[in-house]
Design a protein around this motif. Structure first.
Motif, PDB file in Angstrom:
ATOM      1  N   THR A  82      -1.555  10.061  19.988  1.00 31.41           N
ATOM      2  CA  THR A  82      -0.276   9.511  19.528  1.00 31.41           C
ATOM      3  C   THR A  82       0.802   9.693  20.584  1.00 31.41           C
ATOM      4  OG1 THR A  82      -0.861  10.041  17.239  1.00 31.41           O
ATOM      5  CG2 THR A  82       1.465   9.613  17.711  1.00 31.41           C
ATOM      6  N   GLY A  83       0.824  10.869  21.207  1.00 28.11           N
ATOM      7  CA  GLY A  83       1.833  11.149  22.211  1.00 28.11           C
ATOM      8  C   GLY A  83       1.731  10.284  23.446  1.00 28.11           C
ATOM      9  N   GLN A  84       0.606   9.571  23.608  1.00 32.51           N
ATOM     10  CA  GLN A  84       0.408   8.723  24.765  1.00 32.51           C
ATOM     11  C   GLN A  84       0.583   7.238  24.450  1.00 32.51           C
ATOM     12  OE1 GLN A  84      -3.483   9.824  26.211  1.00 32.51           O
ATOM     13  NE2 GLN A  84      -2.979  11.999  26.133  1.00 32.51           N
ATOM     14  N   ALA A  85       0.825   6.911  23.192  1.00 29.98           N
ATOM     15  CA  ALA A  85       1.041   5.515  22.815  1.00 29.98           C
ATOM     16  C   ALA A  85       2.499   5.124  23.055  1.00 29.98           C
ATOM     17  CB  ALA A  85       0.672   5.306  21.346  1.00 29.98           C
ATOM     18  N   GLN A  86       2.760   3.835  23.038  1.00 30.56           N
ATOM     19  CA  GLN A  86       4.142   3.364  23.229  1.00 30.56           C
ATOM     20  C   GLN A  86       4.901   3.246  21.907  1.00 30.56           C
ATOM     21  OE1 GLN A  86       1.686   1.913  25.598  1.00 30.56           O
ATOM     22  NE2 GLN A  86       2.660   3.645  26.630  1.00 30.56           N
ATOM     23  N   ARG A  87       4.165   3.059  20.813  1.00 32.50           N
ATOM     24  CA  ARG A  87       4.824   2.907  19.510  1.00 32.50           C
ATOM     25  C   ARG A  87       3.824   3.232  18.408  1.00 32.50           C
ATOM     26  NH1 ARG A  87       3.271  -1.615  21.748  1.00 32.50           N
ATOM     27  NH2 ARG A  87       5.032  -1.498  23.175  1.00 32.50           N
ATOM     28  N   VAL A  88       4.358   3.608  17.247  1.00 34.36           N
ATOM     29  CA  VAL A  88       3.534   3.982  16.098  1.00 34.36           C
ATOM     30  C   VAL A  88       4.005   3.199  14.881  1.00 34.36           C
ATOM     31  CG1 VAL A  88       3.015   5.846  14.468  1.00 34.36           C
ATOM     32  CG2 VAL A  88       2.959   6.287  16.937  1.00 34.36           C
ATOM     33  N   MET A  89       3.054   2.662  14.108  1.00 30.18           N
ATOM     34  CA  MET A  89       3.361   1.974  12.853  1.00 30.18           C
ATOM     35  C   MET A  89       2.774   2.780  11.696  1.00 30.18           C
ATOM     36  SD  MET A  89       2.836  -2.103  13.722  1.00 30.18           S
ATOM     37  CE  MET A  89       1.076  -2.010  13.406  1.00 30.18           C
ATOM     38  N   THR A  90       3.570   2.981  10.649  1.00 31.80           N
ATOM     39  CA  THR A  90       3.131   3.721   9.479  1.00 31.80           C
ATOM     40  C   THR A  90       3.290   2.863   8.227  1.00 31.80           C
ATOM     41  OG1 THR A  90       5.319   4.733   9.235  1.00 31.80           O
ATOM     42  CG2 THR A  90       3.680   5.946  10.504  1.00 31.80           C
ATOM     43  N   ALA A  91       2.836   3.397   7.107  1.00 31.04           N
ATOM     44  CA  ALA A  91       2.710   2.637   5.871  1.00 31.04           C
ATOM     45  C   ALA A  91       4.057   2.147   5.342  1.00 31.04           C
ATOM     46  CB  ALA A  91       2.039   3.504   4.809  1.00 31.04           C
ATOM     47  N   PRO A  92       4.032   1.041   4.563  1.00 32.34           N
ATOM     48  CA  PRO A  92       5.264   0.601   3.903  1.00 32.34           C
ATOM     49  C   PRO A  92       5.725   1.624   2.881  1.00 32.34           C
ATOM     50  CG  PRO A  92       3.373  -0.670   3.131  1.00 32.34           C
ATOM     51  CD  PRO A  92       2.891   0.182   4.253  1.00 32.34           C
ATOM     52  N   VAL A  93       7.016   1.607   2.593  1.00 32.85           N
ATOM     53  CA  VAL A  93       7.607   2.554   1.647  1.00 32.85           C
ATOM     54  C   VAL A  93       8.380   1.784   0.587  1.00 32.85           C
ATOM     55  CG1 VAL A  93       7.770   4.427   3.317  1.00 32.85           C
ATOM     56  CG2 VAL A  93       9.661   2.814   3.093  1.00 32.85           C
ATOM     57  N   GLY A  94       8.849   2.505  -0.402  1.00 32.21           N
ATOM     58  CA  GLY A  94       9.706   1.919  -1.422  1.00 32.21           C
ATOM     59  C   GLY A  94      11.164   2.267  -1.163  1.00 32.21           C
ATOM     60  N   ARG A  95      12.036   1.330  -1.448  1.00 32.89           N
ATOM     61  CA  ARG A  95      13.481   1.579  -1.373  1.00 32.89           C
ATOM     62  C   ARG A  95      14.030   1.570  -2.779  1.00 32.89           C
ATOM     63  NH1 ARG A  95      15.983  -1.987   3.667  1.00 32.89           N
ATOM     64  NH2 ARG A  95      15.422  -0.521   5.319  1.00 32.89           N
ATOM     65  N   VAL A  96      14.614   2.686  -3.180  1.00 34.73           N
ATOM     66  CA  VAL A  96      15.061   2.835  -4.556  1.00 34.73           C
ATOM     67  C   VAL A  96      16.544   3.151  -4.589  1.00 34.73           C
ATOM     68  CG1 VAL A  96      14.446   5.284  -4.595  1.00 34.73           C
ATOM     69  CG2 VAL A  96      14.596   4.032  -6.729  1.00 34.73           C
ATOM     70  N   SER A  97      17.220   2.596  -5.559  1.00 32.04           N
ATOM     71  CA  SER A  97      18.636   2.864  -5.758  1.00 32.04           C
ATOM     72  C   SER A  97      18.825   3.784  -6.960  1.00 32.04           C
ATOM     73  CB  SER A  97      19.389   1.549  -5.995  1.00 32.04           C
ATOM     74  OG  SER A  97      19.005   0.985  -7.240  1.00 32.04           O
ATOM     75  N   GLY A  98      20.044   4.260  -7.117  1.00 30.13           N
ATOM     76  CA  GLY A  98      20.343   5.063  -8.296  1.00 30.13           C
ATOM     77  C   GLY A  98      20.111   4.291  -9.576  1.00 30.13           C
ATOM     78  N   GLY A  99      20.423   2.988  -9.540  1.00 26.43           N
ATOM     79  CA  GLY A  99      20.176   2.153 -10.711  1.00 26.43           C
ATOM     80  C   GLY A  99      18.700   2.038 -11.040  1.00 26.43           C
ATOM     81  N   ASP A 100      17.856   2.020 -10.020  1.00 26.68           N
ATOM     82  CA  ASP A 100      16.409   1.971 -10.255  1.00 26.68           C
ATOM     83  C   ASP A 100      15.937   3.229 -10.961  1.00 26.68           C
ATOM     84  OD1 ASP A 100      16.238  -0.484  -8.915  1.00 26.68           O
ATOM     85  OD2 ASP A 100      15.915   0.496  -6.970  1.00 26.68           O
ATOM     86  N   ILE A 101      16.446   4.382 -10.534  1.00 25.42           N
ATOM     87  CA  ILE A 101      16.049   5.636 -11.167  1.00 25.42           C
ATOM     88  C   ILE A 101      16.490   5.664 -12.629  1.00 25.42           C
ATOM     89  CG2 ILE A 101      16.402   8.126 -11.165  1.00 25.42           C
ATOM     90  CD1 ILE A 101      14.569   7.213  -8.975  1.00 25.42           C
ATOM     91  N   LEU A 102      17.698   5.217 -12.900  1.00 20.13           N
ATOM     92  CA  LEU A 102      18.185   5.193 -14.283  1.00 20.13           C
ATOM     93  C   LEU A 102      17.329   4.260 -15.142  1.00 20.13           C
ATOM     94  CD1 LEU A 102      22.063   5.129 -13.729  1.00 20.13           C
ATOM     95  CD2 LEU A 102      20.665   7.031 -14.582  1.00 20.13           C
ATOM     96  N   ARG A 103      16.963   3.122 -14.559  1.00 22.82           N
ATOM     97  CA  ARG A 103      16.121   2.189 -15.318  1.00 22.82           C
ATOM     98  C   ARG A 103      14.745   2.791 -15.570  1.00 22.82           C
ATOM     99  NH1 ARG A 103      13.337  -3.380 -13.608  1.00 22.82           N
ATOM    100  NH2 ARG A 103      13.087  -4.289 -15.675  1.00 22.82           N
ATOM    101  N   LEU A 104      14.216   3.494 -14.601  1.00 26.02           N
ATOM    102  CA  LEU A 104      12.928   4.155 -14.775  1.00 26.02           C
ATOM    103  C   LEU A 104      12.991   5.158 -15.914  1.00 26.02           C
ATOM    104  CD1 LEU A 104      10.068   4.969 -13.875  1.00 26.02           C
ATOM    105  CD2 LEU A 104      11.135   6.500 -12.197  1.00 26.02           C
ATOM    106  N   ILE A 105      14.033   5.977 -15.931  1.00 25.80           N
ATOM    107  CA  ILE A 105      14.168   6.966 -17.000  1.00 25.80           C
ATOM    108  C   ILE A 105      14.336   6.287 -18.354  1.00 25.80           C
ATOM    109  CG2 ILE A 105      15.638   8.835 -17.860  1.00 25.80           C
ATOM    110  CD1 ILE A 105      16.293   9.493 -14.921  1.00 25.80           C
ATOM    111  N   TRP A 106      15.119   5.215 -18.363  1.00 30.03           N
ATOM    112  CA  TRP A 106      15.379   4.521 -19.620  1.00 30.03           C
ATOM    113  C   TRP A 106      14.108   3.887 -20.196  1.00 30.03           C
ATOM    114  CZ3 TRP A 106      19.109   4.575 -23.030  1.00 30.03           C
ATOM    115  CH2 TRP A 106      19.199   3.544 -23.971  1.00 30.03           C
ATOM    116  N   ARG A 107      13.244   3.383 -19.295  1.00 26.87           N
ATOM    117  CA  ARG A 107      12.047   2.672 -19.752  1.00 26.87           C
ATOM    118  C   ARG A 107      10.786   3.504 -19.655  1.00 26.87           C
ATOM    119  NH1 ARG A 107      12.712  -2.819 -20.154  1.00 26.87           N
ATOM    120  NH2 ARG A 107      10.778  -2.632 -21.363  1.00 26.87           N
TER     121      ARG A 107
END
Length: 320
Positions: A82-107
């Motif tokens: 890894t230290g000898q490569a020019q760039r590294v790609m990693t897995a996609p992630v989730g982007r969550v807002s405060g509203g998303d968390i509230l909706r998760l708790i509500w549902r």
């Protein structure tokens, strides 16, 4: 609002994916001979493939999703590569807002429970429901009968098949090495938190039938299958990993098996890998092994496009 105890695993499962998109500091690194990078990476315990086009080299590292804490493998050589490569790609992630968390708790009750008047037998059928009852026969708490399919599958994999998320072995090793060497490292993209939560709320139980059936098959094998899959991964027996009932279940269930979210995640990888082959130098990417090596997956697609692929065999031998 208090989170129901029965729903806590779902809440934790979602939050594990909904992480902030990492940032990377772009630093000009000295160029390194590609052959040196490849030889170093191949000494790793993680299966890795090399795809080259012109002056572009892509190293695809097959990540194992979930592994025993005491699995013996060698991360040092992968970190060095890894230290000898020019760039590294990693897995996609989730982007969550405060509203998303509230909706998760509500549902959370909707996400964690079957709809009124519906049982697991309704969408599984008689034979598979009998298999489910057999693997759950020792469970004294009858709450599983009212758990949603996503909750039930999670419990089957964790409590009956022995699955533990643990570290992402290759991914964690690569991220540590990239930080130390100040190599540009970035997620290939993101899925919005509201889409992730909606996928759990909107899908009817029948949509999760393949997931629950796969989780039952993994539960029937039991915890020995969890360790056997990890041992196959570190020994580069790739076809054994993808044939594992546990591995099949993990990618037939949420999020990769979700009919709305799964295609997004797969599409992000396809786009990122195609783009990396247009970059000069060495790109190292850590992707789920199954996504790379399953029939019709990334490696099959690249092979069909005429690319030379160097690395361990990923296809199962033909049956006699």
């Amino acid at each position: 609002m208090r989170i129901l105890p029965s729903a806590k695993p779902v809440f934790g499962l979602i939050l594990a994916l909904l992480t902030a998109l990492p940032t990377a500091t772009l630093v000009q690194e000295p160029t390194t001979a590609v052959d040196e990078v490849i030889v170093t990476a191949r000494r790793s315990g993680a299966p890795m493939w090399e795809i080259t086009r012109g002056d572009s080299t892509l190293l695809l590292v097959g990540e194992l999703v979930g592994a025993p804490d005491d699995l013996d493998w060698r991360p040092d050589t992968l970190e060095a590569a890894t230290g000898q490569a020019q760039r590294v790609m990693t897995a996609p992630v989730g982007r969550v807002s405060g509203g998303d968390i509230l909706r998760l708790i509500w549902r959370i009750r909707t996400i964690g429970s079957l709809p009124e008047g519906v049982s697991h037998a309704d969408y599984l059928g008689v034979e598979d429901f009998a298999r489910l009852e057999a693997v759950m026969a020792s469970e004294r708490n009858p709450a599983w009968r009212r758990s949603s399919p996503v909750m039930l599958s999670f419990d089957l994999l964790k409590d009956r098949a022995g699955y533990r998320r643990g570290d992402r072995l290759a991914g964690d090793a690569v991220r540590r090495a990239a930080r130390r060497a100040r190599i540009p490292s970035q997620s290939i993209g993101f899925v919005r938190g509201d889409e992730l939560i909606e996928s759990l709320i909107a899908q009817p139980p029948a949509e999760y039938a393949p997931c629950v059936r796969a989780a039952i098959a993994a539960a029937e094998v039991g915890p020995d299958g969890f360790r056997a899959r990890a041992e196959a991964w570190r020994r580069w027996r790739v076809a054994e990993v993808t044939a594992s009932p546990l591995d099949r279940a993990l990618f037939q269930c949420w999020p990769y098996g979700d009919p709305a979210i799964g295609p997004q995640l797969n599409g992000l990888w396809v786009q990122a890998i195609d783009g990396a082959l247009n970059e000069t130098g060495v790109t190292l990417a850590v992707a789920p092994l199954r996504l790379l090596a399953e029939p019709g997956g990334v490696l099959d697609r690249l092979e069909a496009a005429g690319f030379r692929i160097d690395g361990p065999q990923w296809k199962a031998p033909p049956e006699d």
